[in-house]
Design a protein around this motif. Structure first.
Motif, short mmCIF file in Angstrom:
data_model
loop_
_atom_site.label_atom_id
_atom_site.label_comp_id
_atom_site.label_asym_id
_atom_site.label_seq_id
_atom_site.Cartn_x
_atom_site.Cartn_y
_atom_site.Cartn_z
N HIS A 270 0.87 -1.09 -0.19
CA HIS A 270 -0.01 0.10 0.00
C HIS A 270 0.89 1.08 -0.01
CE1 HIS A 270 0.70 -1.01 4.31
NE2 HIS A 270 0.43 0.14 4.37
N ASP A 271 0.36 2.34 -0.54
CA ASP A 271 1.00 3.72 -0.74
C ASP A 271 1.19 4.43 0.66
OD1 ASP A 271 1.60 3.11 -3.34
OD2 ASP A 271 0.16 4.23 -4.26
N VAL A 272 2.02 5.05 0.83
CA VAL A 272 2.25 5.82 1.79
C VAL A 272 2.67 7.24 1.34
CG1 VAL A 272 2.56 4.26 3.75
CG2 VAL A 272 4.52 5.27 2.61
N LEU B 144 4.65 6.69 -2.39
CA LEU B 144 5.31 5.57 -2.63
C LEU B 144 4.87 4.21 -2.04
CD1 LEU B 144 8.85 7.12 -2.40
CD2 LEU B 144 7.76 6.34 -4.39
N PRO B 145 4.93 2.89 -2.47
CA PRO B 145 4.95 2.01 -1.55
C PRO B 145 5.92 1.84 -0.39
CG PRO B 145 4.91 1.21 -3.95
CD PRO B 145 5.48 2.59 -3.85
N TYR C 23 6.89 -0.66 1.15
CA TYR C 23 8.15 -1.68 0.82
C TYR C 23 9.51 -0.73 0.34
CZ TYR C 23 7.30 -2.73 -3.78
OH TYR C 23 7.27 -2.61 -5.46
N ILE C 24 9.13 -0.11 -0.57
CA ILE C 24 10.17 0.75 -1.33
C ILE C 24 11.04 1.86 -0.23
CG2 ILE C 24 10.89 2.74 -3.25
CD1 ILE C 24 8.79 1.33 -4.74
N LEU C 25 10.18 2.50 0.74
CA LEU C 25 10.75 3.36 1.62
C LEU C 25 11.46 2.37 2.62
CD1 LEU C 25 7.80 5.75 2.52
CD2 LEU C 25 9.95 6.28 1.15
N LEU C 26 11.04 1.35 3.03
CA LEU C 26 11.77 0.39 3.84
C LEU C 26 13.09 -0.10 3.45
CD1 LEU C 26 8.79 -1.53 5.53
CD2 LEU C 26 10.17 0.20 6.42
N LEU C 27 13.02 -0.63 1.90
CA LEU C 27 14.39 -0.92 1.40
C LEU C 27 15.19 0.29 1.07
CD1 LEU C 27 12.63 -3.40 -1.28
CD2 LEU C 27 14.23 -4.04 0.86
#
Length: 120
Positions: A26-28, A41-42, A44-48
């Motif tokens: 989900h987007d944040v 952005l999703p 997981y992209i921010l976490l990665l």
């Protein structure tokens, strides 16, 4: 054996990252508050991205802290090379003196020869 363990750890990390990516699609909203940049952005992209930036900063920090050690290693390598050169020169001189034999006019038990043997 170590290579097998490395591959197993790599596969576990890939599975965890895959599960993280699937579960957090989900987007944040990502914004840099004082700057006018706002992104959807999703998660997981921010976490990665955060993990990658942390890895990069940690690597740079470790490299900078190791500067003194690398400098000392370079100094010791130069010193070792110099000592090996001196050792080679002394070995050649010793071999040359063995081939020539005792200096003419001196007997085998001359004081010079005895001093040399006691110094060893």
């Amino acid at each position: 054996m170590l290579k097998l363990i490395s591959w197993i750890i790599f596969l576990v990390v890939v599975l965890i990252i895959s599960a993280l990516s699937i579960a957090n699609r989900h987007d944040v909203v990502f914004s840099l508050d004082p700057l006018p940049f706002i992104f959807d952005l999703p998660l997981y992209i921010l976490l990665l991205a955060a993990g990658f930036i942390g890895l990069l900063l940690g690597s740079i920090s470790t490299w900078l802290r190791g500067g003194a050690t690398r400098r000392e290693n370079r100094r010791q390598r130069r010193e070792i090379a110099e000592l090996k050169g001196q050792n080679l020169t002394l070995s050649r001189d010793l071999d040359a003196s063995k081939v020539k034999g005792p200096i003419s006019g001196e007997s085998k038990d001359s004081p010079r020869q005895l001093e040399h043997h006691t110094a060893l």
